[in-house]
Write a protein that holds these residues in place. Structure first.
Motif, PDB file in Angstrom:
ATOM      1  N   GLN A 234       0.851  -1.198   0.000  1.00 19.47           N
ATOM      2  CA  GLN A 234       0.000   0.000   0.000  1.00 19.47           C
ATOM      3  C   GLN A 234       0.883   1.243   0.000  1.00 19.47           C
ATOM      4  N   GLY A 235       0.267   2.388  -0.287  1.00 16.02           N
ATOM      5  CA  GLY A 235       1.039   3.633  -0.279  1.00 16.02           C
ATOM      6  C   GLY A 235       1.168   4.186  -1.686  1.00 16.02           C
ATOM      7  N   CYS A 236       1.997   5.208  -1.824  1.00 10.98           N
ATOM      8  CA  CYS A 236       2.142   5.879  -3.121  1.00 10.98           C
ATOM      9  C   CYS A 236       3.445   5.460  -3.799  1.00 10.98           C
ATOM     10  N   ILE A 237       3.353   5.175  -5.090  1.00 11.52           N
ATOM     11  CA  ILE A 237       4.542   4.789  -5.862  1.00 11.52           C
ATOM     12  C   ILE A 237       4.631   5.659  -7.108  1.00 11.52           C
ATOM     13  N   ILE A 238       5.835   6.188  -7.356  1.00  6.39           N
ATOM     14  CA  ILE A 238       6.074   6.877  -8.634  1.00  6.39           C
ATOM     15  C   ILE A 238       6.796   5.861  -9.507  1.00  6.39           C
ATOM     16  N   GLY A 239       6.192   5.540 -10.638  1.00  6.03           N
ATOM     17  CA  GLY A 239       6.774   4.459 -11.418  1.00  6.03           C
ATOM     18  C   GLY A 239       6.565   4.621 -12.915  1.00  6.03           C
ATOM     19  N   PHE A 240       6.829   3.547 -13.631  1.00  7.13           N
ATOM     20  CA  PHE A 240       6.825   3.580 -15.093  1.00  7.13           C
ATOM     21  C   PHE A 240       5.509   3.072 -15.678  1.00  7.13           C
ATOM     22  N   ASP A 242       4.928   1.292 -18.191  1.00 10.71           N
ATOM     23  CA  ASP A 242       4.909  -0.073 -18.723  1.00 10.71           C
ATOM     24  C   ASP A 242       5.200  -1.118 -17.638  1.00 10.71           C
ATOM     25  N   ARG A 243       5.074  -0.718 -16.373  1.00 11.34           N
ATOM     26  CA  ARG A 243       5.311  -1.701 -15.298  1.00 11.34           C
ATOM     27  C   ARG A 243       4.083  -1.847 -14.411  1.00 11.34           C
ATOM     28  N   GLU A 244       3.989  -3.000 -13.771  1.00 14.13           N
ATOM     29  CA  GLU A 244       2.890  -3.275 -12.838  1.00 14.13           C
ATOM     30  C   GLU A 244       3.391  -3.062 -11.416  1.00 14.13           C
ATOM     31  N   TYR A 245       2.526  -2.540 -10.565  1.00 13.35           N
ATOM     32  CA  TYR A 245       2.867  -2.354  -9.149  1.00 13.35           C
ATOM     33  C   TYR A 245       1.761  -2.971  -8.305  1.00 13.35           C
ATOM     34  N   TRP A 254       5.170   8.236 -14.636  1.00 12.65           N
ATOM     35  CA  TRP A 254       5.793   9.419 -15.260  1.00 12.65           C
ATOM     36  C   TRP A 254       6.445   9.143 -16.601  1.00 12.65           C
ATOM     37  N   GLY A 255       6.184   7.974 -17.168  1.00 10.38           N
ATOM     38  CA  GLY A 255       6.705   7.704 -18.501  1.00 10.38           C
ATOM     39  C   GLY A 255       7.205   6.278 -18.599  1.00 10.38           C
ATOM     40  N   ALA A 256       7.641   5.914 -19.805  1.00 13.92           N
ATOM     41  CA  ALA A 256       8.035   4.528 -20.063  1.00 13.92           C
ATOM     42  C   ALA A 256       9.464   4.272 -19.583  1.00 13.92           C
ATOM     43  N   SER A 257       9.725   3.020 -19.213  1.00 10.60           N
ATOM     44  CA  SER A 257      11.025   2.678 -18.631  1.00 10.60           C
ATOM     45  C   SER A 257      12.145   2.636 -19.673  1.00 10.60           C
ATOM     46  N   ASN A 258      11.802   2.873 -20.954  1.00 18.77           N
ATOM     47  CA  ASN A 258      12.866   2.972 -21.970  1.00 18.77           C
ATOM     48  C   ASN A 258      12.958   4.401 -22.520  1.00 18.77           C
ATOM     49  N   ASN A 259      12.348   5.363 -21.795  1.00 20.82           N
ATOM     50  CA  ASN A 259      12.278   6.717 -22.344  1.00 20.82           C
ATOM     51  C   ASN A 259      12.609   7.792 -21.293  1.00 20.82           C
ATOM     52  N   PRO A 260      13.915   7.980 -21.010  1.00 17.61           N
ATOM     53  CA  PRO A 260      14.282   8.938 -19.960  1.00 17.61           C
ATOM     54  C   PRO A 260      13.850  10.372 -20.268  1.00 17.61           C
ATOM     55  N   ILE A 279       0.519  14.299  -0.223  1.00 21.19           N
ATOM     56  CA  ILE A 279       1.063  12.945  -0.019  1.00 21.19           C
ATOM     57  C   ILE A 279       2.349  13.088   0.809  1.00 21.19           C
ATOM     58  N   LYS A 280       2.458  12.346   1.879  1.00 21.22           N
ATOM     59  CA  LYS A 280       3.573  12.531   2.822  1.00 21.22           C
ATOM     60  C   LYS A 280       4.798  11.703   2.465  1.00 21.22           C
ATOM     61  N   GLU A 281       4.562  10.625   1.728  1.00 18.87           N
ATOM     62  CA  GLU A 281       5.658   9.702   1.456  1.00 18.87           C
ATOM     63  C   GLU A 281       5.399   8.982   0.143  1.00 18.87           C
ATOM     64  N   ALA A 282       6.435   8.873  -0.687  1.00 21.04           N
ATOM     65  CA  ALA A 282       6.252   8.143  -1.951  1.00 21.04           C
ATOM     66  C   ALA A 282       7.487   7.300  -2.243  1.00 21.04           C
ATOM     67  N   TYR A 283       7.253   6.074  -2.715  1.00 28.51           N
ATOM     68  CA  TYR A 283       8.345   5.228  -3.195  1.00 28.51           C
ATOM     69  C   TYR A 283       8.590   5.587  -4.659  1.00 28.51           C
ATOM     70  N   VAL A 284       9.860   5.686  -5.035  1.00 33.35           N
ATOM     71  CA  VAL A 284      10.170   5.977  -6.441  1.00 33.35           C
ATOM     72  C   VAL A 284      10.883   4.770  -7.028  1.00 33.35           C
ATOM     73  N   ASP A 285      10.373   4.262  -8.149  1.00 34.09           N
ATOM     74  CA  ASP A 285      10.990   3.113  -8.817  1.00 34.09           C
ATOM     75  C   ASP A 285      12.291   3.573  -9.480  1.00 34.09           C
ATOM     76  N   VAL A 286      13.425   3.156  -8.897  1.00 31.18           N
ATOM     77  CA  VAL A 286      14.718   3.555  -9.474  1.00 31.18           C
ATOM     78  C   VAL A 286      15.405   2.372 -10.155  1.00 31.18           C
ATOM     79  N   ASN A 287      14.582   1.443 -10.631  1.00 30.93           N
ATOM     80  CA  ASN A 287      15.139   0.311 -11.361  1.00 30.93           C
ATOM     81  C   ASN A 287      15.345   0.714 -12.821  1.00 30.93           C
ATOM     82  N   PHE A 288      16.441   1.448 -13.057  1.00 31.64           N
ATOM     83  CA  PHE A 288      16.803   1.860 -14.414  1.00 31.64           C
ATOM     84  C   PHE A 288      18.323   1.933 -14.502  1.00 31.64           C
TER      85      PHE A 288
END
Ligand code: TXA
Ligand code: MG
Length: 308
Positions: A234-240, A242-245, A254-260, A279-288
């Motif tokens: 649960q919670g907030c995630i900033i992600g791609f 083309d990915r599932e969370y 915020w965009g596709a994982s092949n498009n910086p 929103i007080k807290e967000a996870y950011v997907d840094v798998n790039f």
């Protein structure tokens, strides 16, 4: 308050500060030779006085009155990247530029933006100094609305729509006969290799004499950012896009994982959205990958996630 070009020219020439569009981020502009006007910029942003400003020009030759010599690769760099998201820091003749612009350094940062409205403006006003149009330490502005959020609805803005690249210029510093990167930005480091014949090294952010702005807290929303490759249920995630969370999370894509480029163009809008939605807290997907423009993204995220 949105103002037309001729009014922006008038205000600037009379010593006022006006927010202006560029292709990277909005800037808070004043004429370069009016220290009283420039003081207003520092005050409005609450900017540390030791953080110098970029001078924006309409043409490469507008640099000539400020310098004693041009570095050997200057023409190559300016032909390849100007107008555009490159800032060049050069040694200058110090008494030609007010100290407040340079924050006392013997060098000056120069850039020719490519936004058509910015270029039209600069042709009429001459050189303008402009830091990013945000409160110091906070996310930059990539739309008129962002500027109004930070400085109020009455603040004069030359409206130029959303910034196309949405992240600041890359800064190259000339010193000891070579170029180094003072700040990663909208142009990836590898793009300079073909032009310079070498990959410019990234300077240490800890050296105060190199790129003072890199020492300060930057780009940060109120929300706590957790840079991660694993996510809670649960919670907030900033992600791609083309990915599932996890299904029960609130995901901001915020965009596709092949498009910086796409992701960077939504970076500040996304960070601002967190505060807007409280929103007080967000996870950011840094798998790039740690390459190209992704390096700019991780640099901004590292800074934005530092807590005071
Ligand atoms: O894309 C951009 O560069 C935007 C738009 C408005 O042009 N401007 C921008 O300005 O990002 P600002 O003030 O937010 O960031 C300027 C950076 C700071 O890190 C500052 O320390 C560095 O440029 N800088 C300015 N003058 C310098 C100098 N003489 N030597 C080294 N670094 C310098
Ligand atoms: Mg800034």
């Amino acid at each position: 308050m949105h103002i037309p070009l001729d009014q922006a020219v008038k205000l600037l020439l009379s010593g006022e500060v006006v927010a202006i569009p560029t292709e990277t981020v909005y800037g808070l502009a004043a004429v370069f030779d009016n220290p009283t006007a420039i003081e207003k910029i520092y005050k409005l942003k609450n900017r540390p006085p030791e953080n110098p400003l970029i001078m924006h020009l309409a043409n490469p030759e507008d640099i000539l009155p400020f310098i004693e010599f041009l570095p050997p690769e200057f023409d190559l760099l300016s032909k390849n990247f100007w107008p555009g998201a490159l800032t060049l820091v050069l040694p200058v003749i110090v008494d030609k530029i007010p100290e407040i612009v340079r924050a006392g350094l013997p060098t000056q940062a120069f850039r020719i933006p490519s936004h058509p409205l910015a270029l039209e403006l600069l042709k009429k006003t001459g050189p303008l100094v402009a830091p990013s149009a945000n409160l110091s330490g906070r996310p930059s502005s990539v739309s008129e609305t962002h500027v109004e959020t930070d400085f109020g609805l009455q603040f004069p803005v030359l409206a130029g729509g959303n910034c196309t690249s949405g992240v600041e210029s890359t800064i190259l510093i000339y010193s000891n006969d070579k170029w180094t990167i003072g700040r990663l930005g909208a142009i990836p480091a590898v793009a300079f290799e073909a032009v310079l014949g070498y990959l410019p090294a990234l300077t240490s952010a800890k050296d105060p004499l190199i790129c003072p702005g890199q020492r300060f807290r930057h780009y940060a929303p109120q929300a706590k950012l957790k840079l991660s490759i694993e996510f809670p249920r649960q919670g907030c995630i900033i992600g791609f896009s083309d990915r599932e969370y996890p299904v029960d999370t609130q995901v901001i894509k915020w965009g596709a994982s092949n498009n910086p480029e796409e992701v960077l163009s939504h970076l500040y809008e996304t960070l601002r959205l967190l505060d807007q939605e409280n929103i007080k807290e967000a996870y950011v997907d840094v798998n790039f990958p740690n390459e190209g423009l992704w390096q700019t993204l991780i640099e901004r995220l590292n800074k934005a996630s530092i807590r005071e």
